[in-house]
Motif scaffolding. Structure first.
Motif, mmCIF file in Angstrom:
data_model
loop_
_atom_site.group_PDB
_atom_site.id
_atom_site.type_symbol
_atom_site.label_atom_id
_atom_site.label_comp_id
_atom_site.label_asym_id
_atom_site.label_seq_id
_atom_site.Cartn_x
_atom_site.Cartn_y
_atom_site.Cartn_z
ATOM 1 N N ASN A 1 -10.799 0.893 -25.621
ATOM 2 C CA ASN A 1 -12.168 0.634 -26.073
ATOM 3 C C ASN A 1 -13.059 0.127 -24.945
ATOM 4 O O ASN A 1 -14.248 0.399 -24.921
ATOM 5 C CB ASN A 1 -12.158 -0.360 -27.228
ATOM 6 C CG ASN A 1 -13.464 -0.372 -27.988
ATOM 7 O OD1 ASN A 1 -13.760 0.526 -28.771
ATOM 8 N ND2 ASN A 1 -14.287 -1.385 -27.731
ATOM 9 N N PHE A 2 -12.452 -0.643 -24.024
ATOM 10 C CA PHE A 2 -13.270 -1.249 -22.964
ATOM 11 C C PHE A 2 -12.797 -0.875 -21.556
ATOM 12 O O PHE A 2 -13.529 -0.270 -20.787
ATOM 13 C CB PHE A 2 -13.270 -2.782 -23.103
ATOM 14 C CG PHE A 2 -13.986 -3.289 -24.327
ATOM 15 C CD1 PHE A 2 -15.342 -3.070 -24.509
ATOM 16 C CD2 PHE A 2 -13.301 -3.987 -25.313
ATOM 17 C CE1 PHE A 2 -16.010 -3.538 -25.630
ATOM 18 C CE2 PHE A 2 -13.956 -4.459 -26.443
ATOM 19 C CZ PHE A 2 -15.315 -4.237 -26.598
ATOM 20 N N THR A 3 -11.577 -1.269 -21.222
ATOM 21 C CA THR A 3 -11.153 -1.248 -19.826
ATOM 22 C C THR A 3 -11.216 0.139 -19.197
ATOM 23 O O THR A 3 -11.801 0.315 -18.134
ATOM 24 C CB THR A 3 -9.728 -1.821 -19.708
ATOM 25 O OG1 THR A 3 -9.638 -2.958 -20.558
ATOM 26 C CG2 THR A 3 -9.425 -2.215 -18.276
ATOM 27 N N LYS A 4 -10.629 1.114 -19.881
ATOM 28 C CA LYS A 4 -10.607 2.459 -19.299
ATOM 29 C C LYS A 4 -12.016 3.035 -19.160
ATOM 30 O O LYS A 4 -12.247 3.954 -18.391
ATOM 31 C CB LYS A 4 -9.762 3.396 -20.168
ATOM 32 C CG LYS A 4 -8.261 3.231 -19.944
ATOM 33 C CD LYS A 4 -7.485 4.238 -20.758
ATOM 34 C CE LYS A 4 -6.030 3.877 -20.897
ATOM 35 N NZ LYS A 4 -5.241 4.054 -19.673
ATOM 36 N N LEU A 5 -12.937 2.498 -19.925
ATOM 37 C CA LEU A 5 -14.316 2.997 -19.877
ATOM 38 C C LEU A 5 -15.153 2.205 -18.885
ATOM 39 O O LEU A 5 -16.383 2.184 -18.980
ATOM 40 C CB LEU A 5 -14.935 2.947 -21.276
ATOM 41 C CG LEU A 5 -14.202 3.801 -22.308
ATOM 42 C CD1 LEU A 5 -14.678 3.505 -23.708
ATOM 43 C CD2 LEU A 5 -14.373 5.282 -22.001
ATOM 44 N N ASN A 6 -14.483 1.536 -17.960
ATOM 45 C CA ASN A 6 -15.198 0.814 -16.901
ATOM 46 C C ASN A 6 -16.056 -0.303 -17.492
ATOM 47 O O ASN A 6 -17.152 -0.562 -17.035
ATOM 48 C CB ASN A 6 -16.085 1.786 -16.107
ATOM 49 C CG ASN A 6 -16.594 1.166 -14.819
ATOM 50 O OD1 ASN A 6 -15.895 0.370 -14.192
ATOM 51 N ND2 ASN A 6 -17.819 1.489 -14.444
#
Ligand SMILES: [Zn+2]
Lengths: 342, 784
Positions: free
Chosen positions: A141-146
């Protein structure tokens, strides 16, 4: 008096009178009946009478044909008489303004119909429709999406947590990451689905709402392709003369990022309450996919580029139909839903 | 972020048109939400000279002032006690409209005609004070418009600043953006009466002293740079009008000259500063260190705060005086008695500030800015500006230049940009010169390096870390609207469409066609049984769980419809339900459900005016429709309370029947079903040749003893009738007191596919059926 050699032609002529029956009125019908079927001098009656004098072979053939015509004519006349009678009854007794007998009509939910409509338009641009889980990890939800949680940008996503590192997705963007991890480009997807924000219910907020995410990744996709894709959608969804505006903005997962506005449909850009006097309405956040997102998902950001967008069908539905309160979209009131029968 | 157009104009050295600036900023990525003209409503107010002040003949508390407005002298009755003859005051003549829409008229006050009003700051919208008339220090001649003497009229823009752009949280930053589009330089406006000899701060690496105060950074991670200045001999008092006006123009409240000076620098340069009263500091020392678990501090707002070891504190020799970057302590606040101040100008780690303010659940103007990252390189200039301003408005002297404790100075950040990459990503040819010029205008020093550009990143742009960030800068300044929108050939997606889409569309078509409306319920609910998944931080107890099923929500929707007197309700929903299976995430399943109650068809005048209500056979039909649509393999079985659907592997996937609901007396029975949509593909349809031979029909009324089901009877009929039986359907049921059980009538249609069936053949088959029924089920033909 018809002589047998002419009987064949005579029958052909009589057969044609059958066609006249369907348009005849009562007087013409009576006339025809006497002329052809009259007991004394009806043409067909006479032919049938004359058959006895013929050789057996010819008698059989002509007799079959004459009887066939007689039957057809009688049926046609009877049918025509019934119709004429019905007509008389109708004009006298029936009030055509009385209500028709309908079945119940159903309808799609207006928001979900808008979701389908949007996905259909992107399908024309080669986007396939996919989905993903509503319960997600912080990672997707957050990390991979920078979008690190220790950055203030995360504050805009007030999150429902399900446990350590587990949450209800705040946008449909995690599916971007899931798809990019699984497939190498060309990727063109639209992802509709439910998302969750920790917002109390009020006329313009709901803790649950719909979002549509889009992603296009391939070699050579540029800002110009991005604008063309969004422009195509806006003109197909709203109208061909819709004015679209791209404005720089900030989203952690896109760079350059853009806010896409369309000219307010209510005031045609002159400013009104709907557009808060700006003349424009925000309809989506979008931009070129941030290379960090590609890196996080195993796609080479030097080789591939792409664009992504996200929009809220609830808000778009409210704008389109002039619905003032988002809660109406969740109450399932028959008086509301029945307005969207198409 | 409130932006004063007056301030921006001062920074750009030219008058800026507010609407144009608003449009430009919006298209640069800082949307302007409102353009508000402030204090323009003081246009009628003029400067007037009070020539004399006499007591009102009939009222002790009132005075009668002789007021000269440059042309004539009039009487004005005044209730304030601070008016002095020979001084100038703001005067609203008769017919002036004051803020709030109050129009002045000449009127008698206790027998004396008063012509207009001398105004208090509150009456002018310039402060809280309404006891005294506003005192002016002005050389303006009587009759001068008030707004000319005191230029408080301004235009305020409300600018939305995205989380990545801390530089736009101050006027200099906003001015830089506009400077780039207007192609003019940004220059800080001169401060009236400011000294020009403020020395540069002295750089030390770990600790040092300033004005006798020792400054030590213990927590270098939390505070990479700390600067301090001492100014002695200040006189605390109100700020001059221009400074107060600046602060008011952005919606800030003037407090006193020293605090106002630091606030001015905050809004001009985005450098939060804190002024300590040197005499209230416990010991001649400032230590920046981590808090010790269990420590407490009372902050300026009077709250006691519990600290933890991952927070950074500003301490004196005795105690914590401030929570670094969040809020100062109450102990060392600047007061009217303050004469010596210690000025703190620091950089605190954004992440440290973020976790601290989250833990303490407090967000301040300072924390908001530190959390986004301030300009670490701009600090010396900001501190010098603050010292100059304090000395200009409050007097005082620096005993020695400020101290700059900077243990590990940051290296100049730089990024390489490939012009070819800029063109590749943006899709239009852009020359290297154009790229370079754009970046320079936005404040990025650029030097060519091979076929690339070597771009220095100024301290105020912490968001720029890689090439693509600079590509955005180029696109932004060029204007997104300047890029063409041009469809180019595209390759189809390799990602297959989710098969659920077609499955759900089939259900949607089926149920809308049957007259049902698609519902949409919240997936959060108040309860849901033992395996419902709980949300950790729900908004309320009513939405603490993820929904376990769809029918509960639909039932509530029906009850809401009943509450508004809707008797006929037909809803279906397709959505996700969740189950706690012990894992970190819930199991998600897609289901379809429907509820129906009330009239089965709309009432029509040809009938009795009332249509029959939905009954169990309708919900069975809807259930079968759903099952057939999504998972044709499996069986629907009758149960005690309705029906259930069992897949071939034995798993129960759905249920249909009557529902419990809070039903008003006039409402009809509520029926519903719910079914997992599963992942089966629908079977392909295979064409069956149309019959070419005539059928033979036979009706069969049978008496079914108690316990014998129609399904069992049909099984036997099909079995016994063999291949000639083409169709079999129930057409009647009869229950009468004269018989045990009931009579059910079937119509059998026999047909031979290849020839005309003779009646005798059908009768033979029927006889076989009857024999078999009697033998296997004890079912006999009903006597006519
Ligand atoms: Zn408008």
């Amino acid at each position: 008096m018809t002589t047998p050699p002419h009987a064949q032609e005579e029958l052909d002529l009589i057969a044609q009178t059958v066609d006249r029956v369907s348009t005849a009125d009562a007087a013409v019908l009576a006339e025809l009946r006497t002329e052809v079927l009259g007991r004394k001098a009806g043409k067909l009656t006479l032919i049938l009478r004359s058959l006895g004098s013929l050789p057996p072979e010819q008698r059989r053939l002509l007799g079959a044909r004459a009887n066939q015509i007689k039957q057809a004519l009688e049926t046609a006349i009877a049918e025509r008489e019934r119709v004429l009678q019905d007509d008389t009854r109708r004009t006298v007794d029936v009030d055509g303004t009385m209500p028709a007998r309908h079945a119940w009509r159903g309808a799609r939910h207006p928001v979900l119909a808008v979701v389908d409509e949007i996905c259909e338009i992107f399908k024309e641009l080669g986007f396939t429709r996919v989905s993903g889980p509503e319960a997600e990890t912080e990672d997707y939800n957050f990390t991979k999406l920078n979008m690190p949680l220790d950055h203030p940008a995360a504050d805009e996503h007030d999150t429902f947590y399900l446990g350590p590192g587990a949450l209800l997705r705040t946008h449909t963007s995690p599916v971007q990451a899931r798809v990019m991890e699984q497939y190498q480009p060309p990727i063109r997807i639209v992802v509709p689905g439910r998302v969750y924000r920790r917002d109390a219910f009020d006329p313009s907020h709901s803790p649950v709402f719909e979002q549509i995410e889009g992603l296009a990744v391939d070699e050579g996709i540029s800002f110009v392709d991005f604008k063309a894709g969004i422009d195509y959608f806006v003109k197909r969804f709203f109208s061909p003369d819709t004015v679209v505006r791209f404005r720089p903005s900030f989203f952690p997962f896109t760079e350059p990022s853009a806010e896409v506005d369309v000219q307010c449909q209510m005031c045609k850009g002159s400013g009104c309450a709907t557009c808060k006097q700006t003349g424009y309405l925000e309809i989506m956040g979008a931009g070129m996919v941030h290379p960090a997102v590609f890196e996080n998902c195993g796609i080479d950001p030097e080789r591939y580029t792409g664009y992504a967008f996200g929009m809220g069908p609830d808000r778009i539905t409210m704008l389109r139909h002039g619905i003032p309160d988002i809660r109406l979209l969740f109450e399932n009131d028959m008086r509301f839903l029945s307005q969207f029968v198409s | 972020m409130n932006v004063s157009i007056g301030w921006i104009s001062a920074l750009l050295g030219r008058a800026v048109d507010p609407d144009d600036a608003a449009a430009r900023l919006t298209m640069l990525g800082a949307p302007v939400e409102s353009v508000e003209r402030i204090h323009h409503d003081l246009e009628g107010v003029v400067i007037a000279l009070v020539e004399s002040v006499e007591r009102h003949p009939d009222a002790d508390r009132l005075t009668v002032c002789r007021v000269h407005d440059g042309t004539v002298t009039r009487d004005v009755v005044c209730g304030a006690t601070n008016v002095v003859a020979g001084r100038k005051y703001p005067y609203a003549p008769v017919d002036t409209v004051l803020p709030g829409g109050f129009k002045l008229e000449a009127r008698k006050i206790r027998g004396v005609l008063s012509n207009g009003m001398l105004c208090s700051p509150r009456e002018l919208g310039l402060g809280e004070d309404h006891e005294g008339i506003m005192e002016l220090e002005t050389d303006a001649a009587p009759g001068t418009p008030f707004l000319e003497a005191l230029p408080v009229a301004d235009v305020r823009l409300e600018v939305e600043v995205t989380a990545n752009r801390p530089d736009l949280l101050c006027h200099k930053g906003v001015a830089r953006e506009l400077a780039a589009v207007y192609a003019v330089p940004v220059k800080l406006p001169p401060i009236p009466n400011a000294p020009d000899d403020i020395a540069a701060p002295r750089r030390v690496t770990k600790k040092g002293t300033v004005g006798g105060i020792e400054v030590v950074i213990d927590d270098v991670d939390g505070c990479p740079r700390y600067m301090a200045a001492v100014v002695r001999g200040v006189r605390i008092g109100p700020s001059p009008d221009w400074l107060q006006a600046r602060l008011r123009s952005v919606g800030a409240r003037p407090i006193n000259n020293v605090v106002d000076a630091t606030n001015y620098v905050l809004h001009e340069l985005n450098q939060p500063m804190h002024a300590f009263d040197l005499k209230l500091l416990g010991g001649a020392k400032i230590v920046v260190r981590r808090a010790v678990a269990g420590e407490r501090v009372v902050t300026l707002d009077g709250e006691a705060r519990d600290l933890t070891a991952d927070m950074t504190m500003i301490c004196d020799a005795k105690q914590v005086t401030a929570i670094a970057g969040v809020m100062g302590g109450a102990e060392s606040e600047v007061t009217e008695r303050t004469t010596d101040v210690l000025l703190e100008c620091a950089y605190f780690d954004p992440k440290r500030i973020r976790t601290t303010r989250q833990a303490l659940k407090m967000s301040t103007e300072a924390s908001y800015r530190f959390e986004r990252g301030i300009d670490i390189e701009g600090m010396p200039d900001a501190l010098r500006r603050a010292i100059a301003l304090i000395r200009a408005v409050a007097g005082g002297q620096e005993p020695e230049p400020a101290l700059d404790v900077y243990p590990k100075p940051r290296k100049q950040k730089s990024v390489f940009v490939r012009p070819s990459r800029v063109a590749h990503l943006l899709g239009v040819p852009l020359s290297r010169d154009e790229i370079e010029a754009s970046l320079v205008r936005l404040g990025f020093p650029v030097a060519p390096k091979d076929d690339r550009l070597h771009v220095q990143i100024p301290g105020w742009r912490p968001d720029v870390t890689r090439e693509v960030d600079l590509i955005e800068e180029v696109a932004r300044l060029r204007g997104y609207d300047s890029f063409p929108s041009e469809s180019r050939p595209l390759r189809p997606s390799v990602v297959p469409t989710d098969p659920n889409v077609a499955r759900q569309a089939r259900l949607e078509r089926a149920f809308t066609g049957l007259g049902l409306y698609q519902a949409r319920s919240l997936s959060l609910t108040g309860s849901g049984g033992s395996d419902a998944f709980r949300v950790q931080n729900p908004l309320s107890a009513e939405d603490a769980y993820l929904r376990r099923d769809l029918l509960s929500g639909l039932t509530r929707s029906v009850e809401r419809n009943w509450a508004v007197r809707e008797r006929d309700v037909r809803l279906f929903e397709i959505g996700t339900v969740f189950r706690d299976t012990g894992g970190p995430l819930p199991e998600e399943t897609t289901r379809v459900a429907a509820v129906v109650t009330g009239a089965r068809v709309p009432a029509h005048w040809t009938g009795s005016g009332k249509a029959p209500d939905f009954d169990r056979w309708d919900i069975k039909a809807l259930f079968e429709t759903a099952v057939r649509s999504i998972c044709p393999e499996g069986t629907i079985e009758s149960t005690a309370d309705g029906w259930k659907f069992t897949e071939t592997d034995g798993t129960v996937r759905g249920w249909a029947g009557a529902l419990e609901a809070d039903r008003p007396a006039w409402a009809a029975v509520l029926f519903g079903f719910e079914l997992e949509t599963g992942d089966a593909a629908p079977p392909a349809t295979t064409f069956v040749p149309l019959p070419t031979t005539p059928p033979v029909e036979r009706d069969l009324a049978l008496v079914l003893p108690p316990g014998v089901t129609a399904a069992a009877v049909e099984g036997v009929i099909r079995d016994a009738a063999g291949a000639l039986l083409a169709e079999l359907a129930v057409f009647d049921e009869y229950r009468g007191s004269e018989m045990a059980g009931r009579s059910v009538a079937w119509r059998l249609v026999f047909r031979a596919p290849d020839r005309t069936l003779r009646d005798t053949e059908a009768d033979t088959a029927l006889a076989k059926v009857l024999a078999s029924l009697k033998e296997r089920l004890g079912v006999e033909r009903r006597e006519a």
